[in-house]
Design a protein around this motif. Sequence first.
Motif, PDB file in Angstrom:
ATOM      1  N   THR A  52       0.937  -1.563   0.087  1.00 32.18           N
ATOM      2  CA  THR A  52      -0.371  -0.236  -0.273  1.00 32.18           C
ATOM      3  C   THR A  52       0.642   1.480   0.375  1.00 32.18           C
ATOM      4  N   ALA A  53       1.557   1.262   1.065  1.00 32.89           N
ATOM      5  CA  ALA A  53       2.628   2.644   1.114  1.00 32.89           C
ATOM      6  C   ALA A  53       3.904   2.800  -0.319  1.00 32.89           C
ATOM      7  N   ALA A  54       4.350   1.603  -0.756  1.00 30.61           N
ATOM      8  CA  ALA A  54       5.217   1.655  -1.620  1.00 30.61           C
ATOM      9  C   ALA A  54       3.884   1.823  -3.262  1.00 30.61           C
ATOM     10  N   GLU A  95      -8.517   8.981   6.951  1.00 28.32           N
ATOM     11  CA  GLU A  95      -7.731   7.387   6.771  1.00 28.32           C
ATOM     12  C   GLU A  95      -6.897   6.893   5.751  1.00 28.32           C
ATOM     13  N   ASP A  96      -7.528   7.795   4.854  1.00 30.64           N
ATOM     14  CA  ASP A  96      -7.491   7.733   4.103  1.00 30.64           C
ATOM     15  C   ASP A  96      -6.910   9.005   2.629  1.00 30.64           C
ATOM     16  N   ILE A  97      -6.223   8.070   1.224  1.00 28.76           N
ATOM     17  CA  ILE A  97      -5.807   9.076   0.879  1.00 28.76           C
ATOM     18  C   ILE A  97      -6.570   8.756  -0.754  1.00 28.76           C
ATOM     19  N   GLY A  98      -7.402  10.160  -1.609  1.00 26.07           N
ATOM     20  CA  GLY A  98      -8.011  10.078  -1.864  1.00 26.07           C
ATOM     21  C   GLY A  98      -8.103  11.664  -3.408  1.00 26.07           C
ATOM     22  N   ILE A 116      -8.840   6.196  -3.349  1.00 27.83           N
ATOM     23  CA  ILE A 116      -7.660   5.383  -3.762  1.00 27.83           C
ATOM     24  C   ILE A 116      -6.767   4.240  -3.245  1.00 27.83           C
ATOM     25  N   PHE A 117      -6.184   4.609  -1.921  1.00 30.69           N
ATOM     26  CA  PHE A 117      -6.102   3.542  -1.053  1.00 30.69           C
ATOM     27  C   PHE A 117      -6.009   4.133   0.188  1.00 30.69           C
ATOM     28  N   ARG A 118      -6.819   3.425   1.205  1.00 28.81           N
ATOM     29  CA  ARG A 118      -7.508   2.729   2.300  1.00 28.81           C
ATOM     30  C   ARG A 118      -6.091   3.082   3.788  1.00 28.81           C
ATOM     31  N   ASN A 119      -6.442   3.712   4.326  1.00 27.52           N
ATOM     32  CA  ASN A 119      -5.498   3.653   5.512  1.00 27.52           C
ATOM     33  C   ASN A 119      -4.398   3.623   5.275  1.00 27.52           C
ATOM     34  N   ALA A 120      -3.941   5.496   4.542  1.00 28.30           N
ATOM     35  CA  ALA A 120      -3.010   5.263   4.437  1.00 28.30           C
ATOM     36  C   ALA A 120      -2.437   7.090   4.623  1.00 28.30           C
ATOM     37  N   ALA A 135       6.123  11.174   0.404  1.00 29.00           N
ATOM     38  CA  ALA A 135       6.260  10.083   2.204  1.00 29.00           C
ATOM     39  C   ALA A 135       5.087   9.221   2.294  1.00 29.00           C
ATOM     40  N   VAL A 136       4.520   7.339   2.264  1.00 30.78           N
ATOM     41  CA  VAL A 136       3.600   8.122   2.945  1.00 30.78           C
ATOM     42  C   VAL A 136       3.283   7.050   3.934  1.00 30.78           C
ATOM     43  N   MET A 137       2.214   6.785   4.596  1.00 28.63           N
ATOM     44  CA  MET A 137       2.896   6.163   5.348  1.00 28.63           C
ATOM     45  C   MET A 137       1.747   5.117   5.871  1.00 28.63           C
ATOM     46  N   ALA A 138       0.890   3.601   5.246  1.00 29.31           N
ATOM     47  CA  ALA A 138       0.319   2.726   5.614  1.00 29.31           C
ATOM     48  C   ALA A 138       0.772   1.954   6.563  1.00 29.31           C
ATOM     49  N   ARG A 139      -0.330   2.009   7.896  1.00 30.43           N
ATOM     50  CA  ARG A 139      -0.290   1.164   8.860  1.00 30.43           C
ATOM     51  C   ARG A 139       0.627   1.242   9.805  1.00 30.43           C
ATOM     52  N   ASP A 140       1.748   1.300   9.900  1.00 30.99           N
ATOM     53  CA  ASP A 140       3.123   1.070   9.988  1.00 30.99           C
ATOM     54  C   ASP A 140       4.756   1.437   9.541  1.00 30.99           C
ATOM     55  N   GLU A 141       3.919   1.646   8.325  1.00 28.25           N
ATOM     56  CA  GLU A 141       5.176   1.063   7.374  1.00 28.25           C
ATOM     57  C   GLU A 141       5.536   2.349   6.176  1.00 28.25           C
ATOM     58  N   TRP A 142       6.499   3.276   6.289  1.00 28.97           N
ATOM     59  CA  TRP A 142       6.863   4.565   6.112  1.00 28.97           C
ATOM     60  C   TRP A 142       7.003   3.686   4.207  1.00 28.97           C
TER      61      TRP A 142
END
Length: 160
Positions: A52-54, A95-98, A116-120, A135-142
Motif C-alpha cells: 500500500t505505501a509503496a 484515514e485515506d488517500i483520495g 484510492i488508498f485506504r488506511n494511508a 512520503a506515505v505511511m500505511a499502518r506502520d510502514e513508511w
Amino acid sequence: MKSLKGRKLADSVSSVGSMILFLIFASCSLIIIAAGASTYARISDNVNNTFTAATAVKYVTNKIRGCDRAVIEEGGRGIAVYNGELVCVIMSDAEDIGERSGLAEAYIDYVGGDIIFRNAHLLVEETEDGMFRIAVMARDEWSESYCRVRDSGGDDTEGL
C-alpha cells in the motif's frame, strides 16, 4: 475362557493404543496448522502494508512526473497536479488517500473525492532544488520517493 478374556484385553489395548496414536497425530496436525496460519497472517500483513505505501508513492510520483506543474497544499497533505486544462488533486483525507479531478480553471477542494488508498497518509513537500518528496505511511510502514515535474521543453535556444 482364559483365552477369551486375554483376547478381549488384547483387543481393548490395541483399540486404546490406536486411539492414542490418532489423538497424538491430530494434536500435532492442529499445532502445525496453527503455526502456519500465524506465520502466513504476519507475512500477509507486512506485504499489504508495504504494498500500500509503496504503490501510493509510485502513483503520486508518476502523476507528478507526467504533469506540467504541481502545487502543494499548505501543510503538505495534498498536491494539485496540472496537466493542460485538467487538474488532479491527490490528498490525505481522514484515514485515506483520495483523488479528485476537474478543469484547471475551477477550484477543486482538498476534501473528499474517490478513495484510492485506504488506511494511508500522504505527505508532500518541495525541496530547495525543486524536487518533490512524497512520503506515505500505511499502518506502520513508511515509503518515500523524490521526483521532479517533467521538463516542458520551453524556449530552448541553446543551439542558435
